[in-house]
Design a protein around this motif. Structure first.
Motif, PDB file in Angstrom:
ATOM      1  N   VAL A   1       0.841  -1.193   0.000  1.00 42.57           N
ATOM      2  CA  VAL A   1       0.000   0.000   0.000  1.00 42.57           C
ATOM      3  C   VAL A   1       0.881   1.250   0.000  1.00 42.57           C
ATOM      4  CG1 VAL A   1      -1.862  -1.190   1.196  1.00 42.57           C
ATOM      5  CG2 VAL A   1      -0.192   0.085   2.518  1.00 42.57           C
ATOM      6  N   ALA A   2       0.274   2.384  -0.309  1.00 44.37           N
ATOM      7  CA  ALA A   2       0.971   3.671  -0.235  1.00 44.37           C
ATOM      8  C   ALA A   2       0.042   4.688   0.399  1.00 44.37           C
ATOM      9  CB  ALA A   2       1.394   4.131  -1.633  1.00 44.37           C
ATOM     10  N   MET A   3       0.581   5.506   1.267  1.00 45.13           N
ATOM     11  CA  MET A   3      -0.193   6.516   1.969  1.00 45.13           C
ATOM     12  C   MET A   3       0.329   7.888   1.561  1.00 45.13           C
ATOM     13  SD  MET A   3      -2.042   4.515   3.751  1.00 45.13           S
ATOM     14  CE  MET A   3      -2.440   4.087   5.414  1.00 45.13           C
ATOM     15  N   PRO A   4      -0.468   8.695   0.878  1.00 40.17           N
ATOM     16  CA  PRO A   4       0.006  10.031   0.475  1.00 40.17           C
ATOM     17  C   PRO A   4       0.203  10.940   1.681  1.00 40.17           C
ATOM     18  CG  PRO A   4      -2.318   9.806  -0.002  1.00 40.17           C
ATOM     19  CD  PRO A   4      -1.844   8.459   0.480  1.00 40.17           C
ATOM     20  N   THR A   5       1.164  11.823   1.579  1.00 42.29           N
ATOM     21  CA  THR A   5       1.404  12.818   2.604  1.00 42.29           C
ATOM     22  C   THR A   5       0.690  14.095   2.207  1.00 42.29           C
ATOM     23  OG1 THR A   5       3.555  11.839   3.057  1.00 42.29           O
ATOM     24  CG2 THR A   5       3.192  14.080   3.856  1.00 42.29           C
ATOM     25  N   ALA A   6      -0.123  14.621   3.072  1.00 43.00           N
ATOM     26  CA  ALA A   6      -0.894  15.836   2.771  1.00 43.00           C
ATOM     27  C   ALA A   6       0.040  16.985   2.398  1.00 43.00           C
ATOM     28  CB  ALA A   6      -1.742  16.220   3.967  1.00 43.00           C
ATOM     29  N   GLY A   7      -0.315  17.719   1.365  1.00 38.94           N
ATOM     30  CA  GLY A   7       0.442  18.898   0.986  1.00 38.94           C
ATOM     31  C   GLY A   7       1.522  18.658  -0.039  1.00 38.94           C
ATOM     32  N   TYR A   8       1.736  17.403  -0.479  1.00 38.88           N
ATOM     33  CA  TYR A   8       2.804  17.139  -1.431  1.00 38.88           C
ATOM     34  C   TYR A   8       2.308  16.736  -2.806  1.00 38.88           C
ATOM     35  CZ  TYR A   8       6.214  17.518   2.248  1.00 38.88           C
ATOM     36  OH  TYR A   8       7.002  18.004   3.259  1.00 38.88           O
ATOM     37  N   ALA A   9       1.040  16.485  -2.960  1.00 43.43           N
ATOM     38  CA  ALA A   9       0.516  16.058  -4.245  1.00 43.43           C
ATOM     39  C   ALA A   9       0.543  17.217  -5.250  1.00 43.43           C
ATOM     40  CB  ALA A   9      -0.907  15.542  -4.071  1.00 43.43           C
ATOM     41  N   ASN A  10       0.924  16.884  -6.468  1.00 45.76           N
ATOM     42  CA  ASN A  10       0.878  17.836  -7.601  1.00 45.76           C
ATOM     43  C   ASN A  10       1.658  19.113  -7.367  1.00 45.76           C
ATOM     44  OD1 ASN A  10      -0.826  16.108  -9.075  1.00 45.76           O
ATOM     45  ND2 ASN A  10      -2.565  16.837  -7.909  1.00 45.76           N
TER      46      ASN A  10
END
Length: 63
Positions: free
Chosen positions: A53-62
């Motif tokens: 699985v992968a958990m995105p870190t808030a504030g780093y997408a795009n």
């Protein structure tokens, strides 16, 4: 160092997480994608891990 990519067990679960960190000056060069794809192949094919699985870190997408 440009960054790192790793597989690690999520705390208190049997699930394995893909994590990566890339220095901002190297973003948008495909390095994170390449490292993640290679690490996932290793995890699935060599280590026989499933699922990963992968958990995105808030504030780093795009960015």
């Amino acid at each position: 160092m440009i960054g790192s990519c790793r597989l690690g067990f999520l705390e208190n679960t049997p699930e394995v997480e893909l994590g990566d960190v890339i220095d901002k000056s190297y973003w948008n060069m495909g390095l994170g994608t390449e490292a993640s794809q290679t690490t996932l192949k290793f995890g699935f094919w060599q280590m026989k891990l499933d699922p990963i699985v992968a958990m995105p870190t808030a504030g780093y997408a795009n960015r």
